[in-house]
Design a protein around this motif. Structure first.
Motif, PDB file in Angstrom:
ATOM      1  N   PHE A  78       0.964  -1.607   0.144  1.00 48.76           N
ATOM      2  CA  PHE A  78       0.168   0.058   0.207  1.00 48.76           C
ATOM      3  C   PHE A  78       0.722   1.155  -0.018  1.00 48.76           C
ATOM      4  O   PHE A  78       0.550   2.284  -0.909  1.00 48.76           O
ATOM      5  N   SER A  79       1.935   1.161   0.678  1.00 46.02           N
ATOM      6  CA  SER A  79       2.959   2.393   1.087  1.00 46.02           C
ATOM      7  C   SER A  79       3.032   2.931  -0.358  1.00 46.02           C
ATOM      8  O   SER A  79       3.746   3.811  -1.179  1.00 46.02           O
ATOM      9  N   GLU A  80       3.852   0.855  -1.126  1.00 51.70           N
ATOM     10  CA  GLU A  80       4.702   1.754  -2.606  1.00 51.70           C
ATOM     11  C   GLU A  80       3.424   2.292  -3.692  1.00 51.70           C
ATOM     12  O   GLU A  80       4.044   3.018  -4.375  1.00 51.70           O
ATOM     13  N   ILE A  81       2.397   1.192  -3.152  1.00 48.36           N
ATOM     14  CA  ILE A  81       0.805   2.664  -4.152  1.00 48.36           C
ATOM     15  C   ILE A  81       0.948   3.857  -4.366  1.00 48.36           C
ATOM     16  O   ILE A  81       0.779   4.768  -5.445  1.00 48.36           O
ATOM     17  N   ARG A  82       0.628   4.001  -3.160  1.00 45.56           N
ATOM     18  CA  ARG A  82       0.710   5.536  -2.256  1.00 45.56           C
ATOM     19  C   ARG A  82       2.169   6.543  -3.433  1.00 45.56           C
ATOM     20  O   ARG A  82       1.817   7.259  -3.272  1.00 45.56           O
ATOM     21  N   ALA A  83       2.984   5.830  -2.645  1.00 47.04           N
ATOM     22  CA  ALA A  83       4.145   6.707  -3.243  1.00 47.04           C
ATOM     23  C   ALA A  83       4.719   6.893  -4.917  1.00 47.04           C
ATOM     24  O   ALA A  83       5.297   7.404  -5.203  1.00 47.04           O
ATOM     25  N   ARG A  84       3.734   5.887  -5.792  1.00 49.49           N
ATOM     26  CA  ARG A  84       4.063   6.410  -7.305  1.00 49.49           C
ATOM     27  C   ARG A  84       3.550   7.372  -7.418  1.00 49.49           C
ATOM     28  O   ARG A  84       2.672   8.484  -7.080  1.00 49.49           O
ATOM     29  N   GLU A  85       4.411   8.520  -8.037  1.00 47.73           N
ATOM     30  CA  GLU A  85       4.001   9.568  -8.552  1.00 47.73           C
ATOM     31  C   GLU A  85       3.681   9.461  -9.786  1.00 47.73           C
ATOM     32  O   GLU A  85       3.194  10.340 -10.687  1.00 47.73           O
ATOM     33  N   LYS A  86       3.508   8.302 -10.789  1.00 43.91           N
ATOM     34  CA  LYS A  86       3.713   8.164 -12.271  1.00 43.91           C
ATOM     35  C   LYS A  86       2.860   7.138 -11.933  1.00 43.91           C
ATOM     36  O   LYS A  86       2.699   6.249 -11.391  1.00 43.91           O
ATOM     37  N   ASP A  87       1.532   6.731 -12.707  1.00 40.45           N
ATOM     38  CA  ASP A  87       0.105   6.323 -12.986  1.00 40.45           C
ATOM     39  C   ASP A  87       0.014   5.993 -11.362  1.00 40.45           C
ATOM     40  O   ASP A  87       0.309   4.284 -10.904  1.00 40.45           O
ATOM     41  N   PRO A  88      -0.348   6.550 -10.303  1.00 45.35           N
ATOM     42  CA  PRO A  88      -0.689   6.379  -9.359  1.00 45.35           C
ATOM     43  C   PRO A  88      -2.319   4.930  -9.435  1.00 45.35           C
ATOM     44  O   PRO A  88      -2.018   4.106  -8.073  1.00 45.35           O
ATOM     45  N   THR A  89      -2.532   5.224  -9.920  1.00 44.49           N
ATOM     46  CA  THR A  89      -3.612   4.076 -10.259  1.00 44.49           C
ATOM     47  C   THR A  89      -3.945   3.594 -11.389  1.00 44.49           C
ATOM     48  O   THR A  89      -4.474   2.749 -12.231  1.00 44.49           O
ATOM     49  N   ARG A  90      -2.557   2.576 -12.166  1.00 48.93           N
ATOM     50  CA  ARG A  90      -1.979   2.221 -12.559  1.00 48.93           C
ATOM     51  C   ARG A  90      -2.592   0.831 -13.590  1.00 48.93           C
ATOM     52  O   ARG A  90      -3.699   1.257 -13.971  1.00 48.93           O
ATOM     53  N   PHE A  91      -3.046  -0.017 -12.410  1.00 53.38           N
ATOM     54  CA  PHE A  91      -4.468  -0.954 -12.564  1.00 53.38           C
ATOM     55  C   PHE A  91      -5.608  -1.065 -13.318  1.00 53.38           C
ATOM     56  O   PHE A  91      -6.324  -1.273 -13.683  1.00 53.38           O
ATOM     57  N   ILE A  92      -6.015   0.477 -11.727  1.00 56.88           N
ATOM     58  CA  ILE A  92      -7.209   0.884 -12.359  1.00 56.88           C
ATOM     59  C   ILE A  92      -7.583   1.472 -13.240  1.00 56.88           C
ATOM     60  O   ILE A  92      -9.134   0.882 -14.304  1.00 56.88           O
ATOM     61  N   ASP A  93      -6.343   2.254 -13.563  1.00 54.21           N
ATOM     62  CA  ASP A  93      -6.953   3.063 -15.194  1.00 54.21           C
ATOM     63  C   ASP A  93      -7.110   2.080 -16.487  1.00 54.21           C
ATOM     64  O   ASP A  93      -7.638   2.187 -17.097  1.00 54.21           O
ATOM     65  N   ARG A  94      -6.484   0.949 -16.415  1.00 52.61           N
ATOM     66  CA  ARG A  94      -6.001  -0.004 -17.331  1.00 52.61           C
ATOM     67  C   ARG A  94      -6.832  -0.892 -17.521  1.00 52.61           C
ATOM     68  O   ARG A  94      -7.893  -0.978 -18.868  1.00 52.61           O
ATOM     69  N   SER A  95      -8.040  -0.902 -16.203  1.00 53.70           N
ATOM     70  CA  SER A  95      -9.263  -1.789 -16.466  1.00 53.70           C
ATOM     71  C   SER A  95      -9.846  -0.700 -16.409  1.00 53.70           C
ATOM     72  O   SER A  95     -11.094  -1.763 -17.129  1.00 53.70           O
ATOM     73  N   LYS A  96     -10.410   0.313 -16.179  1.00 53.30           N
ATOM     74  CA  LYS A  96     -11.694   1.100 -16.954  1.00 53.30           C
ATOM     75  C   LYS A  96     -11.464   1.351 -18.074  1.00 53.30           C
ATOM     76  O   LYS A  96     -12.522   0.989 -18.780  1.00 53.30           O
ATOM     77  N   VAL A  97     -10.222   1.296 -18.993  1.00 51.23           N
ATOM     78  CA  VAL A  97      -9.768   1.554 -20.186  1.00 51.23           C
ATOM     79  C   VAL A  97     -10.625  -0.031 -21.155  1.00 51.23           C
ATOM     80  O   VAL A  97     -10.921  -0.006 -22.420  1.00 51.23           O
ATOM     81  N   ALA A  98      -9.979  -0.908 -20.653  1.00 44.91           N
ATOM     82  CA  ALA A  98     -10.133  -2.183 -20.967  1.00 44.91           C
ATOM     83  C   ALA A  98     -11.583  -2.339 -21.066  1.00 44.91           C
ATOM     84  O   ALA A  98     -12.310  -3.339 -21.616  1.00 44.91           O
TER      85      ALA A  98
END
Length: 93
Positions: free
Chosen positions: A48-68
């Motif tokens: 969770f800390s690593e996900i929150r620390a992402r500067e680029k694509d903090p919601t990478r999987f969710i964004d890709r899932s939405k587009v798909a």
């Protein structure tokens, strides 16, 4: 789906109150997710800390899932054409 993607999804579900009518703690949500999918999410606090620390694509999987979902949806033809580049996913495929 990897642990990071699972936890990103779980974090989103928790954020919108989709688990336990919004009353479940993160710990309880993780326990439910692990039981439901038969997986171990390990040291979820660290992930969770690593996900929150992402500067680029903090919601990478969710964004890709939405587009798909939008692209593959049987309703996609009924929706106005989307500008996927505006969503920051121009390199999705």
């Amino acid at each position: 789906m990897g642990r990071g993607s699972s936890l990103e999804t779980l974090n989103a579900l928790h954020a919108v109150g989709a688990i336990g009518n919004g009353e479940a703690s993160i710990k309880k949500s993780v326990q439910i997710y692990e039981l439901l999918f038969g997986i171990s999410l390990g040291n979820y606090h660290k992930t969770f800390s690593e996900i929150r620390a992402r500067e680029k694509d903090p919601t990478r999987f969710i964004d890709r899932s939405k587009v798909a979902l939008l692209i593959n949806s049987r309703y996609a033809k009924k929706r106005p054409k989307m500008n996927y580049a505006a969503l920051g996913v121009d390199n999705f495929w």
